[in-house]
Design a protein around this motif. Structure first.
Motif, PDB file in Angstrom:
ATOM      1  N   LYS A 115       2.332   2.415  -8.681  1.00 21.92           N
ATOM      2  CA  LYS A 115       3.101   1.266  -9.159  1.00 21.92           C
ATOM      3  C   LYS A 115       4.594   1.482  -8.948  1.00 21.92           C
ATOM      4  O   LYS A 115       5.302   0.607  -8.421  1.00 21.92           O
ATOM      5  N   CYS A 116       5.097   2.661  -9.353  1.00 24.96           N
ATOM      6  CA  CYS A 116       6.533   2.928  -9.242  1.00 24.96           C
ATOM      7  C   CYS A 116       6.981   3.034  -7.786  1.00 24.96           C
ATOM      8  O   CYS A 116       8.053   2.536  -7.422  1.00 24.96           O
ATOM      9  N   LEU A 117       6.174   3.664  -6.954  1.00 23.70           N
ATOM     10  CA  LEU A 117       6.536   3.768  -5.541  1.00 23.70           C
ATOM     11  C   LEU A 117       6.585   2.381  -4.892  1.00 23.70           C
ATOM     12  O   LEU A 117       7.493   2.089  -4.110  1.00 23.70           O
ATOM     13  N   SER A 118       5.630   1.528  -5.219  1.00 21.98           N
ATOM     14  CA  SER A 118       5.638   0.163  -4.673  1.00 21.98           C
ATOM     15  C   SER A 118       6.899  -0.580  -5.086  1.00 21.98           C
ATOM     16  O   SER A 118       7.522  -1.281  -4.280  1.00 21.98           O
ATOM     17  N   THR A 143       7.299  11.690  -0.618  1.00 20.47           N
ATOM     18  CA  THR A 143       7.620  12.873  -1.411  1.00 20.47           C
ATOM     19  C   THR A 143       9.081  12.864  -1.822  1.00 20.47           C
ATOM     20  O   THR A 143       9.423  13.251  -2.954  1.00 20.47           O
ATOM     21  N   SER A 144       9.956  12.417  -0.934  1.00 16.29           N
ATOM     22  CA  SER A 144      11.371  12.334  -1.265  1.00 16.29           C
ATOM     23  C   SER A 144      11.600  11.364  -2.415  1.00 16.29           C
ATOM     24  O   SER A 144      12.368  11.645  -3.351  1.00 16.29           O
ATOM     25  N   THR A 152       0.727   9.605 -13.218  1.00 11.32           N
ATOM     26  CA  THR A 152      -0.696   9.444 -12.918  1.00 11.32           C
ATOM     27  C   THR A 152      -0.778   8.738 -11.567  1.00 11.32           C
ATOM     28  O   THR A 152       0.237   8.280 -11.036  1.00 11.32           O
ATOM     29  N   LYS A 153      -1.965   8.621 -11.026  1.00 15.40           N
ATOM     30  CA  LYS A 153      -2.093   7.901  -9.754  1.00 15.40           C
ATOM     31  C   LYS A 153      -1.604   6.467  -9.913  1.00 15.40           C
ATOM     32  O   LYS A 153      -0.891   5.940  -9.052  1.00 15.40           O
ATOM     33  N   SER A 201       0.833  -1.198   0.000  1.00 12.20           N
ATOM     34  CA  SER A 201       0.000   0.000   0.000  1.00 12.20           C
ATOM     35  C   SER A 201       0.870   1.252   0.000  1.00 12.20           C
ATOM     36  O   SER A 201       1.833   1.349   0.751  1.00 12.20           O
ATOM     37  N   VAL A 202       0.531   2.189  -0.881  1.00 12.21           N
ATOM     38  CA  VAL A 202       1.294   3.428  -1.008  1.00 12.21           C
ATOM     39  C   VAL A 202       0.449   4.583  -0.491  1.00 12.21           C
ATOM     40  O   VAL A 202      -0.710   4.745  -0.883  1.00 12.21           O
ATOM     41  N   GLN A 203       1.022   5.368   0.393  1.00 11.12           N
ATOM     42  CA  GLN A 203       0.319   6.511   0.955  1.00 11.12           C
ATOM     43  C   GLN A 203       0.890   7.802   0.379  1.00 11.12           C
ATOM     44  O   GLN A 203       2.053   8.129   0.598  1.00 11.12           O
ATOM     45  N   TYR A 204       0.079   8.502  -0.412  1.00 12.22           N
ATOM     46  CA  TYR A 204       0.476   9.806  -0.927  1.00 12.22           C
ATOM     47  C   TYR A 204      -0.763  10.667  -1.064  1.00 12.22           C
ATOM     48  O   TYR A 204      -1.724  10.280  -1.743  1.00 12.22           O
TER      49      TYR A 204
END
Length: 280
Positions: A30-33, A52-53, A24-25, A2-5
């Protein structure tokens, strides 16, 4: 995973990011995961996992995942290897405070016509007989890190750097050895922000040899974004009065960014842990 942004920026910023960066969301999640999984598998890259970093690297790579990973790995290796820039960064230390008082690195309080963050880098304001060039670069990067932390939109639009070379002497030029120049350029090219333009103004002829070394150390892409002028800046922004604009003076900007930087003393101490774990 799960990604929190939280999309806390005004909508037009995300519209720009989607059009020009491919954000996009779905691509962001996907990329953050994938970045989190990659960091879990590579514990030697002790990165700041703040969402954010991480987005700074993804946006700077236009959401090309492998490119973002490589940039992150290089950046955190730089933080480990360049101890002269990335350790003992206490803005309340007298030595650092003295350099903050000079206004070496001054972000403008408004963006240019393209919404790029403009930085003024005053290359001739320090005393080359007194101040070590690595300490000068350390303080410049400290202010840069603060403004990147405070303003997420910089990761979307990018930056412009104006090098005001007024007062630069031959001694200043000699401080910029080929090794320091090579390291400084390499750091610029791997920092978590896009450089759209580098403009050198008020450039005296006796530092041409330094500028030549800078250009030779740059990638072709970055070198193509360099301009040198003996006259005023061509950047369309609310420039400081000191270089012919109508914006705040260098002195006003210096006081503002000294305060902002010193307010982040605890944050700097926390950030020092984020670096590559080098093999002994």
């Amino acid at each position: 995973m799960s990604v929190q942004y939280d999309e806390k920026l005004p909508p037009h910023n995300y519209e720009y990011a989607e059009k020009y960066l491919g954000e996009t969301k779905d691509s962001r999640d996907k990329c953050l995961s994938e970045i989190y999984k990659w960091l879990d598998a590579n514990p030697k890259i002790n990165a700041n996992r703040n969402t954010t970093s991480l987005l700074h690297f993804l946006r700077g790579s236009k959401f090309q995942l492998e490119k973002a990973k490589k940039r992150m790995e290089t950046f955190y290796q730089l933080r480990a290897e360049r101890v002269e820039w990335f350790t003992d960064r206490n803005p309340l230390n007298p030595e650092i405070e003295e350099l903050l008082d000079l206004g070496l690195f001054l972000p403008l309080d408004s963006k240019d016509v393209n919404n790029y963050q403009v930085f003024i880098i005053r290359t001739g304001v320090h005393n080359p007989h007194k101040h070590d060039q690595n300490d000068v670069l350390k303080v410049m990067k400290m202010v840069l890190d603060v403004v990147l932390y405070l303003d997420e939109t910089i990761s979307i639009y990018g930056t412009v750097a104006i090098f005001d070379m007024k007062g630069v002497t031959l001694r200043h030029g000699l401080q910029m050895t080929p090794t320091i120049i090579k390291r400084a350029v390499y750091c610029w090219e791997n920092y978590a922000c896009k450089v759209k333009k580098l403009e050198f103004i008020n450039a005296p002829k006796h530092v041409n040899f330094v500028l030549d070394i800078f250009l030779k150390c740059m990638s072709k892409k970055l070198a193509a974004r360099v301009s040198v002028t003996r006259g005023p800046s061509t950047v369309e922004a609310n420039l400081p009065k000191d270089i012919g604009g109508n914006g705040p003076t260098y002195d006003e900007l210096t006081k503002h960014w000294k305060q902002k930087t010193q307010e982040k003393a605890k944050w700097f101490a926390e950030q020092e842990q984020y670096k590559m774990i080098l093999e002994k």
